[in-house]
Write an enzyme that holds these catalytic residues in place. Sequence first.
Site, PDB file in Angstrom:
ATOM      1  N   TYR A  87       3.745   5.783   7.295  1.00 25.40           N
ATOM      2  CA  TYR A  87       3.719   5.280   6.110  1.00 25.40           C
ATOM      3  C   TYR A  87       5.021   5.369   5.557  1.00 25.40           C
ATOM      4  O   TYR A  87       5.287   5.856   4.359  1.00 25.40           O
ATOM      5  CB  TYR A  87       2.769   5.892   5.226  1.00 25.40           C
ATOM      6  CG  TYR A  87       1.254   5.484   5.737  1.00 25.40           C
ATOM      7  CD1 TYR A  87       0.602   6.749   6.394  1.00 25.40           C
ATOM      8  CD2 TYR A  87       0.730   4.564   5.871  1.00 25.40           C
ATOM      9  CE1 TYR A  87      -0.680   6.527   6.971  1.00 25.40           C
ATOM     10  CE2 TYR A  87      -0.472   4.089   6.301  1.00 25.40           C
ATOM     11  CZ  TYR A  87      -1.333   4.990   6.976  1.00 25.40           C
ATOM     12  OH  TYR A  87      -2.432   4.885   7.581  1.00 25.40           O
ATOM     13  N   THR A 123      -1.822  -1.898   6.872  1.00 26.03           N
ATOM     14  CA  THR A 123      -2.147  -0.903   5.970  1.00 26.03           C
ATOM     15  C   THR A 123      -3.170  -1.463   4.945  1.00 26.03           C
ATOM     16  O   THR A 123      -3.328  -0.727   3.843  1.00 26.03           O
ATOM     17  CB  THR A 123      -0.490  -0.599   5.277  1.00 26.03           C
ATOM     18  OG1 THR A 123      -0.945   0.680   4.675  1.00 26.03           O
ATOM     19  CG2 THR A 123      -0.122  -1.817   4.411  1.00 26.03           C
ATOM     20  N   ASP A 133       0.698  -1.186   0.298  1.00 28.08           N
ATOM     21  CA  ASP A 133      -0.036   0.019   0.085  1.00 28.08           C
ATOM     22  C   ASP A 133       0.720   1.346  -0.013  1.00 28.08           C
ATOM     23  O   ASP A 133       0.990   1.804   1.109  1.00 28.08           O
ATOM     24  CB  ASP A 133      -1.010   0.006   1.240  1.00 28.08           C
ATOM     25  CG  ASP A 133      -2.058   1.279   0.854  1.00 28.08           C
ATOM     26  OD1 ASP A 133      -2.767   1.352   1.993  1.00 28.08           O
ATOM     27  OD2 ASP A 133      -1.890   1.853   0.144  1.00 28.08           O
ATOM     28  N   ARG A 161     -14.190  -2.405  12.904  1.00 28.82           N
ATOM     29  CA  ARG A 161     -13.416  -1.356  13.613  1.00 28.82           C
ATOM     30  C   ARG A 161     -13.908  -0.112  12.858  1.00 28.82           C
ATOM     31  O   ARG A 161     -14.464   0.015  11.744  1.00 28.82           O
ATOM     32  CB  ARG A 161     -11.912  -1.191  13.683  1.00 28.82           C
ATOM     33  CG  ARG A 161     -11.534  -1.255  12.175  1.00 28.82           C
ATOM     34  CD  ARG A 161      -9.804  -1.664  12.599  1.00 28.82           C
ATOM     35  NE  ARG A 161      -9.144  -1.666  11.312  1.00 28.82           N
ATOM     36  CZ  ARG A 161      -8.150  -0.737  10.988  1.00 28.82           C
ATOM     37  NH1 ARG A 161      -7.758   0.146  11.869  1.00 28.82           N
ATOM     38  NH2 ARG A 161      -7.374  -1.010   9.933  1.00 28.82           N
ATOM     39  N   ASP A 198     -10.958   4.507  15.865  1.00 31.82           N
ATOM     40  CA  ASP A 198      -9.716   5.026  15.353  1.00 31.82           C
ATOM     41  C   ASP A 198      -9.750   6.373  15.022  1.00 31.82           C
ATOM     42  O   ASP A 198     -10.347   6.571  13.876  1.00 31.82           O
ATOM     43  CB  ASP A 198      -9.211   3.944  14.367  1.00 31.82           C
ATOM     44  CG  ASP A 198      -7.718   4.158  13.862  1.00 31.82           C
ATOM     45  OD1 ASP A 198      -7.072   3.208  13.247  1.00 31.82           O
ATOM     46  OD2 ASP A 198      -7.258   5.399  14.221  1.00 31.82           O
ATOM     47  N   GLU A 252      -7.875   3.844  19.585  1.00 33.60           N
ATOM     48  CA  GLU A 252      -6.733   4.003  18.760  1.00 33.60           C
ATOM     49  C   GLU A 252      -6.361   5.364  18.296  1.00 33.60           C
ATOM     50  O   GLU A 252      -7.162   6.101  17.756  1.00 33.60           O
ATOM     51  CB  GLU A 252      -6.512   3.108  17.482  1.00 33.60           C
ATOM     52  CG  GLU A 252      -5.150   3.101  16.832  1.00 33.60           C
ATOM     53  CD  GLU A 252      -4.888   1.808  16.128  1.00 33.60           C
ATOM     54  OE1 GLU A 252      -5.084   1.887  14.645  1.00 33.60           O
ATOM     55  OE2 GLU A 252      -4.880   0.725  16.618  1.00 33.60           O
ATOM     56  N   HIS A 254      -0.090   2.888  16.743  1.00 32.65           N
ATOM     57  CA  HIS A 254       0.744   2.336  15.833  1.00 32.65           C
ATOM     58  C   HIS A 254       2.135   2.678  16.276  1.00 32.65           C
ATOM     59  O   HIS A 254       2.652   3.770  16.483  1.00 32.65           O
ATOM     60  CB  HIS A 254       0.698   3.054  14.402  1.00 32.65           C
ATOM     61  CG  HIS A 254      -0.596   2.739  13.820  1.00 32.65           C
ATOM     62  ND1 HIS A 254      -0.931   1.538  12.979  1.00 32.65           N
ATOM     63  CD2 HIS A 254      -1.884   3.646  13.888  1.00 32.65           C
ATOM     64  CE1 HIS A 254      -2.326   1.748  12.414  1.00 32.65           C
ATOM     65  NE2 HIS A 254      -2.676   2.911  13.155  1.00 32.65           N
ATOM     66  N   TYR A 309     -13.590   4.258  12.078  1.00 34.76           N
ATOM     67  CA  TYR A 309     -12.558   5.293  11.795  1.00 34.76           C
ATOM     68  C   TYR A 309     -13.561   6.542  12.422  1.00 34.76           C
ATOM     69  O   TYR A 309     -14.726   6.719  11.594  1.00 34.76           O
ATOM     70  CB  TYR A 309     -12.046   5.820  10.540  1.00 34.76           C
ATOM     71  CG  TYR A 309     -10.999   4.662  10.197  1.00 34.76           C
ATOM     72  CD1 TYR A 309     -11.481   3.381   9.891  1.00 34.76           C
ATOM     73  CD2 TYR A 309      -9.425   4.636  10.338  1.00 34.76           C
ATOM     74  CE1 TYR A 309     -10.467   2.316   9.375  1.00 34.76           C
ATOM     75  CE2 TYR A 309      -8.674   3.884  10.214  1.00 34.76           C
ATOM     76  CZ  TYR A 309      -9.113   2.554   9.344  1.00 34.76           C
ATOM     77  OH  TYR A 309      -8.435   1.763   8.995  1.00 34.76           O
ATOM     78  N   HIS A 324      -0.262   6.261   0.373  1.00 40.34           N
ATOM     79  CA  HIS A 324      -0.609   7.121   1.468  1.00 40.34           C
ATOM     80  C   HIS A 324       0.341   8.381   1.202  1.00 40.34           C
ATOM     81  O   HIS A 324       1.375   8.297   0.878  1.00 40.34           O
ATOM     82  CB  HIS A 324      -0.010   6.262   2.800  1.00 40.34           C
ATOM     83  CG  HIS A 324      -1.028   5.280   3.459  1.00 40.34           C
ATOM     84  ND1 HIS A 324      -2.281   5.597   3.981  1.00 40.34           N
ATOM     85  CD2 HIS A 324      -0.987   3.819   3.154  1.00 40.34           C
ATOM     86  CE1 HIS A 324      -3.024   4.562   4.190  1.00 40.34           C
ATOM     87  NE2 HIS A 324      -2.232   3.586   3.784  1.00 40.34           N
TER      88      HIS A 324
HETATM   89  O1  GAE Z   1      -4.947   3.528  11.000  1.00 38.87           O
HETATM   90  C1  GAE Z   1      -5.217   2.387  10.851  1.00 38.87           C
HETATM   91  O2  GAE Z   1      -5.105   1.417  11.400  1.00 38.87           O
HETATM   92  C2  GAE Z   1      -5.582   2.122   9.334  1.00 38.87           C
HETATM   93  O3  GAE Z   1      -5.493   0.675   9.051  1.00 38.87           O
HETATM   94  C3  GAE Z   1      -4.827   2.964   8.274  1.00 38.87           C
HETATM   95  O4  GAE Z   1      -3.619   2.413   8.406  1.00 38.87           O
HETATM   96  C4  GAE Z   1      -5.426   2.532   7.158  1.00 38.87           C
HETATM   97  O5  GAE Z   1      -5.306   3.838   6.500  1.00 38.87           O
HETATM   98  C5  GAE Z   1      -4.905   1.351   6.591  1.00 38.87           C
HETATM   99  C6  GAE Z   1      -5.642   1.544   4.790  1.00 38.87           C
HETATM  100  O6  GAE Z   1      -4.973   1.591   3.702  1.00 38.87           O
HETATM  101  O7  GAE Z   1      -6.997   1.184   5.107  1.00 38.87           O
HETATM  102  O8  GAE Z   1      -3.373   1.964   6.010  1.00 38.87           O
HETATM  103 MG    MG Z   2      -4.842   2.726  13.076  1.00 38.76          MG
HETATM  104 MG    MG Z   3      -3.038   1.329   3.880  1.00 37.00          MG
END
Ligand code: GAE
Ligand code: MG
Ligand code: MG
Length: 393
Positions: free
Chosen positions: A90, A296, A42, A162, A193, A220, A245, A164, A45
């Site tokens: 990232y 990710t 990935d 989960r 998150d 998170e 993280h 966001y 980012h």
């Molecule tokens: O913050 C996180 O735990 C997410 O998984 C984050 O890393 C996401 O943006 C992930 C994605 O590409 O869905 O990287």
């Molecule tokens: Mg996260």
């Molecule tokens: Mg990602």
Amino acid sequence: MKIKHVQLFPIATPRQTGIANQHVLVKIEAGDSYVGWGEMSDLSHVPMYQFDLPELERMLNQLLGGKDARNLAKIEDDLIRFYPDEGHMYSRSGLVRQGVDLALHDLIGRAEGVPVYDLLGGKLRDRMRVCYPIFRMRSVDEVAPNLQRVADKLTQGFDLIRVYVGANLAADELFLGQFTDRFKGQVEIKSLDFSNLLDWRRSAMALERFDELCDYMLVESGAPRNDIEGLAQLRRRTRRPSSEHVLHLHHGWQLLSAGAVDILNVSPYLLGGLRACERMIALAEAARASVLIGTTQELNLGTAAVAHLAAAARVLDYPGDSTGPHLYTDDAVKNPVRYEKSHLLVPEAPGLGLEVDEEKLKTMTAEAKWTFGVDLAGVLDRTAATRPSAQQG
Ligand code: GAE
Ligand code: MG
Ligand code: MG
């Protein structure tokens, strides 16, 4: 078993949720006929720069050519010096080390006829519970489609999600309230998150409201990036455990010694492979802290590596996040990793346990398009430009 050739294959894969992500598969050849496959997961980012892949491939061949593929310690040490920690979520250095580390574990496992978890000392479990991601809502119009996504994923066996949060609290509250009304007893929430969007006090105020609406296991990234003191302040005020993280080994020590988290979010893409993750898990054990394996959103090879790490992890007391194979609509492996009832199963075949379809990979590489664009909210939240909040400006 001297390394002979390193090849990098960029591929772009659309997600069911409407964005496309670029990854790089890594092929390492050694000895007479040994091959291993890894993944740099990935690339789509921020920060918005990309590898010069021909240069990176030349560099890795110079660096690794002629080295003993079995000497993971030496190769990792070299890579850490040439691709040091960058201190953000990232890190491209982390991805380079992830790709090589996974390919070498795959190569050695195949050469010895054993699954990668055997190279990590054996397995304590044959599966890891994982959660499906509900990406960030920036408009209340995004709530209903996401509730439908929960229902759809439940029919596929996912009883853990989960969410966001933090960009639009009205949308968050509407989703969490309706989620509870509709799915209580069927689907659980693993984490809320905040992705480091809010200062700790605003996260705490949001959580006071969310606590009235739903139950969840953990919080998170509830403070701005690198605000360790802010995380510690939030942790002292919330009932539920908090995770972050971990960017590198010293960062893990900083988080724990500041009392900033209960849980280390450990990921091979960020820390640079399985060996680095094992050191981080040992640090958590030393501090009597918890571990979750983050993501990710890797493709199948990267997800298989997570499964082997989970199999061997001495501390793993929260579900993981790796559901990439349920997000991406295409990949270059013949036999994807398997999930059963929100659990990622540990592959048993030698190496990472998957076979790459090299013909398909060649086609995907030839067709790989880069789709970053300038929709920053979409890149940050992993959401499509067609989402209602993008139309509302
Ligand atoms: O913050 C996180 O735990 C997410 O998984 C984050 O890393 C996401 O943006 C992930 C994605 O590409 O869905 O990287
Ligand atoms: Mg996260
Ligand atoms: Mg990602």
